[in-house]
Design a protein around this motif. Structure first.
Motif, short mmCIF file in Angstrom:
data_model
loop_
_atom_site.label_atom_id
_atom_site.label_comp_id
_atom_site.label_asym_id
_atom_site.label_seq_id
_atom_site.Cartn_x
_atom_site.Cartn_y
_atom_site.Cartn_z
N LEU A 184 73.16 -43.12 -11.54
CA LEU A 184 72.91 -41.84 -10.59
C LEU A 184 72.28 -42.52 -9.34
CD1 LEU A 184 71.73 -39.14 -12.99
CD2 LEU A 184 74.01 -39.42 -12.14
N LEU A 185 71.20 -43.42 -9.51
CA LEU A 185 70.73 -43.83 -8.16
C LEU A 185 71.64 -44.78 -7.10
CD1 LEU A 185 67.10 -44.98 -9.34
CD2 LEU A 185 67.64 -43.10 -7.86
N ARG A 186 72.58 -45.37 -7.89
CA ARG A 186 73.64 -46.11 -7.27
C ARG A 186 74.65 -45.26 -6.39
NH1 ARG A 186 73.11 -49.27 -12.38
NH2 ARG A 186 71.82 -51.09 -11.72
N GLN A 187 75.02 -44.23 -7.26
CA GLN A 187 75.73 -43.22 -6.84
C GLN A 187 75.16 -42.41 -5.45
OE1 GLN A 187 77.16 -40.64 -9.85
NE2 GLN A 187 77.71 -42.27 -11.28
N ALA A 188 73.77 -42.10 -5.55
CA ALA A 188 73.40 -41.34 -4.66
C ALA A 188 72.78 -42.24 -3.29
CB ALA A 188 72.18 -40.76 -5.09
N ALA A 189 72.72 -43.42 -3.55
CA ALA A 189 72.28 -44.39 -2.51
C ALA A 189 71.29 -43.60 -1.71
CB ALA A 189 73.56 -44.66 -1.50
N PRO A 190 70.01 -43.62 -2.13
CA PRO A 190 68.83 -42.83 -1.44
C PRO A 190 68.25 -44.15 -0.38
CG PRO A 190 68.28 -43.78 -3.62
CD PRO A 190 69.59 -43.85 -3.56
N GLY A 191 67.81 -43.67 0.47
CA GLY A 191 66.86 -44.45 1.61
C GLY A 191 65.59 -45.04 0.89
N LEU A 192 65.06 -44.24 0.00
CA LEU A 192 63.72 -44.39 -0.59
C LEU A 192 63.80 -44.12 -2.09
CD1 LEU A 192 60.86 -43.32 1.55
CD2 LEU A 192 61.46 -45.68 1.28
N GLN A 207 65.72 -53.32 -11.01
CA GLN A 207 67.11 -52.81 -10.70
C GLN A 207 67.07 -51.74 -9.78
OE1 GLN A 207 70.14 -52.80 -14.00
NE2 GLN A 207 68.28 -52.89 -15.27
N ALA A 208 66.10 -50.72 -9.73
CA ALA A 208 66.02 -49.70 -8.88
C ALA A 208 65.45 -50.39 -7.54
CB ALA A 208 64.87 -48.78 -9.24
N ALA A 209 64.81 -51.21 -7.48
CA ALA A 209 64.45 -51.79 -6.02
C ALA A 209 65.32 -52.59 -5.29
CB ALA A 209 62.94 -52.76 -6.26
N GLN A 210 66.49 -52.75 -6.04
CA GLN A 210 67.87 -53.47 -5.67
C GLN A 210 68.53 -52.46 -4.95
OE1 GLN A 210 69.41 -55.83 -8.65
NE2 GLN A 210 67.86 -57.25 -8.81
N ILE A 211 68.45 -51.16 -5.28
CA ILE A 211 69.00 -50.24 -4.65
C ILE A 211 68.46 -49.76 -3.50
CG2 ILE A 211 70.01 -47.82 -5.00
CD1 ILE A 211 69.89 -48.58 -8.07
N ALA A 212 67.07 -49.59 -3.34
CA ALA A 212 66.25 -49.04 -2.28
C ALA A 212 65.10 -49.34 -2.52
CB ALA A 212 66.66 -47.51 -2.13
N PRO A 213 63.99 -49.45 -1.24
CA PRO A 213 62.60 -49.74 -1.52
C PRO A 213 62.17 -48.48 -2.57
CG PRO A 213 63.43 -49.68 0.79
CD PRO A 213 64.55 -49.51 0.17
N ALA A 214 61.35 -48.96 -3.47
CA ALA A 214 60.69 -48.34 -4.51
C ALA A 214 59.12 -48.40 -4.40
CB ALA A 214 61.28 -49.05 -5.89
N TYR A 215 58.64 -47.17 -4.46
CA TYR A 215 57.32 -46.98 -4.13
C TYR A 215 56.82 -46.07 -5.50
CZ TYR A 215 57.75 -48.62 0.46
OH TYR A 215 58.15 -49.52 1.33
N LEU A 216 55.38 -46.35 -6.25
CA LEU A 216 55.18 -45.39 -7.30
C LEU A 216 53.73 -45.55 -7.35
CD1 LEU A 216 54.69 -48.27 -10.10
CD2 LEU A 216 55.79 -49.16 -8.09
N SER A 217 53.30 -44.14 -8.01
CA SER A 217 52.00 -43.91 -8.15
C SER A 217 51.67 -44.03 -9.67
CB SER A 217 51.69 -42.42 -7.47
OG SER A 217 52.50 -41.52 -8.27
N LEU A 218 50.51 -43.87 -9.93
CA LEU A 218 50.08 -43.78 -11.64
C LEU A 218 49.99 -42.54 -12.27
CD1 LEU A 218 47.48 -46.67 -11.65
CD2 LEU A 218 49.89 -46.75 -12.15
#
Length: 275
Positions: A38-46, A110-121
């Motif tokens: 779904l992430l690959r289809q959506a092509a988000p910026g973040l 794999q997500a970080a190869q689609i777009a910059p990935a940021y996470l909280s705890l």
């Protein structure tokens, strides 16, 4: 658990920000191949991951009972959790080893190869291990644990991106809210929104944790941790677009989800008045 759906929300803003954001919550160290599709289809910026990517609910062997109690005093969990959960954690410490699954890190890589990935705890990362920090960085994720960074849209507009921990630093939150510009906050716990976040005026907060209320009746969730029965914030857009809550990708409850599909959320930030 069923295939996740892609849920889209359009949120206008007065700052002229145009940005496509994917929100992925509550993976709980499970496999996430369908969500990655779904992430690959959506092509988000973040890609924003507001907590419980990993499962770190077993305290390390060198953490004693007083330390476990102190951690719960520092967090803003409801009173029953502050009293019961430390005892449960102490039992887990003796009876169950740390999980060996690395699905969360594989997903992040794999997500970080689609777009910059940021996470909280989130609360299931309450006992994050020292090795997790370099592992998360190696996987391409940027951990925002009571800290913030600046990111830029495709047209060069700056956005401040911050993450509020399960153990929230309220001084940091106030300082973050006082900064100039458009601000997005990752906060795993939607129950923190009203007492902590809403008064600050932060433009957008993304959360998870509630698992959609687990069972949904007449458009409402039945139960959520930290909010109890018939909780207010379970999935969707609230407070005029200032809070977005994802129903998440997995659940740790013993009950099955009903009327409550798992999801990847796609938020389209658009300038006010745009067609």
């Amino acid at each position: 658990m069923g295939r996740p759906v892609l849920t889209r929300y359009a949120i206008p803003n007065a700052r002229g920000i145009r940005l496509r954001i994917a929100v992925v919550a509550d993976l709980h160290d499970e496999a996430g191949e369908e969500a990655l599709e779904l992430l690959r289809q959506a092509a988000p910026g973040l890609i924003l991951l507001p907590g419980d990517l990993l499962e770190r609910v077993v305290p390390p062997a060198n953490l004693g009972w007083p330390d476990i109690q102190e951690r719960y005093r520092q967090a803003r969990f409801p009173a029953p959790e502050r009293h019961l959960r430390p005892r449960m954690d102490a039992l887990r410490q003796r009876r169950r080893p740390m999980p060996r699954e690395r699905h969360g890190l594989d997903f992040l890589r794999q997500a970080a190869q689609i777009a910059p990935a940021y996470l909280s705890l989130g609360n299931h990362e309450f006992y994050l291990q020292p090795q997790d920090l370099p592992d998360l960085a190696e996987a391409g994720g940027v951990l925002l644990d009571n800290r913030a960074v600046t990111v830029y849209t495709r047209d060069g507009m700056a956005v401040r991106l911050g993450g509020l921990s399960t153990c929230p630093d309220e001084d940091w939150l106030a300082a973050f809210a006082a900064e100039d510009g458009y601000k997005i906050l990752l906060c795993h716990h939607p129950e923190y929104y009203e007492p902590l976040v809403r008064p600050t005026g932060i433009q957008l907060t993304v959360s998870g944790h509630a698992h959609g209320g687990q069972i949904r009746l007449l458009g409402r969730g039945v139960y959520a941790p930290g909010q109890g029965f018939f909780p207010k914030y379970t999935r969707g857009v609230y407070d005029g677009g200032r809070l977005v809550v994802s129903a998440g990708l997995h659940s740790t409850a013993g009950l099955p989800r009903w009327g409550n599909p798992t999801e990847v959320v796609l938020v389209e930030l658009e300038p006010e008045g745009s067609p």
